[in-house]
Structures are given as C-alpha cells and as structure tokens.
Design a protein around this motif. Structure first.
Motif, PDB file in Angstrom:
ATOM      1  N   GLY A  15     114.406  57.607  61.513  1.00 25.51           N
ATOM      2  CA  GLY A  15     115.322  58.719  61.807  1.00 25.51           C
ATOM      3  C   GLY A  15     116.498  58.774  60.855  1.00 25.51           C
ATOM      4  O   GLY A  15     116.858  59.837  60.348  1.00 25.51           O
ATOM      5  N   PHE A  16     117.119  57.603  60.581  1.00 29.80           N
ATOM      6  CA  PHE A  16     118.237  57.577  59.651  1.00 29.80           C
ATOM      7  C   PHE A  16     117.780  57.928  58.239  1.00 29.80           C
ATOM      8  O   PHE A  16     118.483  58.622  57.503  1.00 29.80           O
ATOM      9  CB  PHE A  16     118.915  56.216  59.646  1.00 29.80           C
ATOM     10  N   LEU A  54     115.213  59.879  57.303  1.00 31.05           N
ATOM     11  CA  LEU A  54     114.931  61.314  57.199  1.00 31.05           C
ATOM     12  C   LEU A  54     116.215  62.144  57.222  1.00 31.05           C
ATOM     13  O   LEU A  54     116.336  63.114  56.469  1.00 31.05           O
ATOM     14  CB  LEU A  54     114.001  61.747  58.332  1.00 31.05           C
ATOM     15  N   THR A  55     117.165  61.750  58.053  1.00 28.02           N
ATOM     16  CA  THR A  55     118.435  62.479  58.080  1.00 28.02           C
ATOM     17  C   THR A  55     119.163  62.342  56.751  1.00 28.02           C
ATOM     18  O   THR A  55     119.723  63.307  56.235  1.00 28.02           O
ATOM     19  CB  THR A  55     119.314  61.971  59.233  1.00 28.02           C
ATOM     20  N   SER A  56     119.140  61.148  56.185  1.00 27.50           N
ATOM     21  CA  SER A  56     119.764  60.951  54.876  1.00 27.50           C
ATOM     22  C   SER A  56     119.075  61.789  53.812  1.00 27.50           C
ATOM     23  O   SER A  56     119.732  62.395  52.969  1.00 27.50           O
ATOM     24  CB  SER A  56     119.701  59.480  54.476  1.00 27.50           C
ATOM     25  N   PHE A 103     119.940  65.678  54.624  1.00 24.36           N
ATOM     26  CA  PHE A 103     121.320  66.158  54.733  1.00 24.36           C
ATOM     27  C   PHE A 103     122.293  65.442  53.801  1.00 24.36           C
ATOM     28  O   PHE A 103     123.078  66.080  53.126  1.00 24.36           O
ATOM     29  CB  PHE A 103     121.818  66.023  56.182  1.00 24.36           C
ATOM     30  N   GLY A 115     124.954  66.805  58.936  1.00 19.95           N
ATOM     31  CA  GLY A 115     124.185  65.557  58.949  1.00 19.95           C
ATOM     32  C   GLY A 115     124.809  64.502  59.846  1.00 19.95           C
ATOM     33  O   GLY A 115     124.117  63.817  60.603  1.00 19.95           O
ATOM     34  N   ILE A 135     124.221  65.443  63.415  1.00 23.14           N
ATOM     35  CA  ILE A 135     122.829  65.192  63.792  1.00 23.14           C
ATOM     36  C   ILE A 135     122.568  63.703  63.973  1.00 23.14           C
ATOM     37  O   ILE A 135     121.754  63.302  64.801  1.00 23.14           O
ATOM     38  CB  ILE A 135     121.877  65.832  62.754  1.00 23.14           C
ATOM     39  N   ILE A 136     123.256  62.856  63.249  1.00 26.17           N
ATOM     40  CA  ILE A 136     123.126  61.406  63.440  1.00 26.17           C
ATOM     41  C   ILE A 136     123.989  60.945  64.619  1.00 26.17           C
ATOM     42  O   ILE A 136     123.567  60.121  65.425  1.00 26.17           O
ATOM     43  CB  ILE A 136     123.546  60.646  62.159  1.00 26.17           C
TER      44      ILE A 136
END
Length: 175
Positions: free
Chosen positions: A106-107, A109-111, A114, A144, A147-148
């Motif tokens: 998850g981290f 993909l977010t990185s 975003f 981002g 979202i995190i």
C-alpha cells in the motif's frame, strides 16, 4: 518490519499471566468466538459473538466481528500463544493491523502514484511556470498524505481497540 509497524502504531503486543487452566481460557473464549469461515453476509448476521477465529489450548487467532455499520473499523487481528507454567497460564498476544506485506504494498503504490509525481512537479517544473509546478506538486503531495494518513489512523485505532478488548477479556478471567 515489526519495529517499523510498532513505531507507527500498526503492531502491538502484550503478555499476561492468569491463574486459570488453558482449557478454562479456551472455554471462555469459545463462548464469545465464532468460527473463522468466510461469509459473504458476515456484516448482516445477528450473532451475539464478538470475535471470529479459533482458540485452542496452545494458540489462538482472533479478530473482531464486523457489524453492519462498523465493518471497516475492525481491521486488526490478534495472534496468541498459550503456555502452561506451574499453576499459571501465560498468554502472549501479537496484534497486527494488517499483514506487513499488505502495508508495504500500500505504501509503495501510494508513493508511486502520488509522492513521486508530486515531487517531480515541484522540482522539475519549467522556469516560466515554476509557481504552478510548486502548487500542483504540493496539491498532489497533500492528496497522497491524506490517502496514506486516514487508513493509518483507522488501523492504529483498530489495533488499540482490539488490544483493550482482549486485555479486558483476560482481566475478567483473572478475577
């Protein structure tokens, strides 16, 4: 990875001693635990049992039952070991918000979606539209972090809530 998860509040553990037999512990937890079989309509059942999982005299796995309106708040899972030592039973519990590889994915993909584009916009914008690039980059970075941040806050709450509930259940057995 456990240290990182503990540091951000997505993992917790505790150990407690109680003066009952492991079988008594299993019997009491079996009263409030339903089997952990996947159920499509789990949120809509009206069963009064609080937990899903299994409990044996050596180990257990528990998670809070998902209720209709609160189904997204119970993400944490507890994994425990039960050991008999003289006249005491030692219970060691590890509580995870999610499996560590799901948090890492998850981290990442977010990185990827975003943080990297936001930083790229901020630092590599053209000289004549530099302020637009900075504003765009800060906007993408802010989205981002939101979202995190929101899922981390909810997962931390879930870990703390499950720890508190399990400590209360074990405290009832002590008395």
């Amino acid at each position: 990875m456990k240290r990182l998860l503990k540091r951000i509040g997505l993992f917790d553990s505790f150990t407690t001693e109680i003066k009952v037999s492991p079988q008594t512990l299993v019997d009491n937890f079996s009263k409030i635990t339903d089997s952990d079989q996947p159920d499509l309509f789990d949120s809509f059942t009206f069963d009064k049992k609080e937990y899903k999982g299994f409990v044996t005299t050596e180990k257990f796995e528990l998670k809070k039952r998902k209720w209709f309106l609160l189904s997204s708040q119970h993400w944490a899972e507890a994994f425990g070991e039960i050991k008999k030592l003289d006249d005491k039973t030692i219970v060691k519990v590890d509580i995870y918000s999610m499996h560590s590889h799901f948090v890492l994915i998850g981290f990442s993909l977010t990185s990827l979606f975003f943080l990297i584009p936001g930083l790229g916009l901020m630092f590599f914008s053209s000289p004549n539209s530099e302020i637009n690039g900075v504003i765009g980059g800060l906007t993408i970075l802010s989205i981002g972090f939101i979202i995190i941040g929101i899922p981390i806050y909810r997962m931390r709450w879930s870990v703390q809530n499950l720890k508190w509930d399990l400590e209360n259940e074990l405290r009832k057995l002590r008395e």
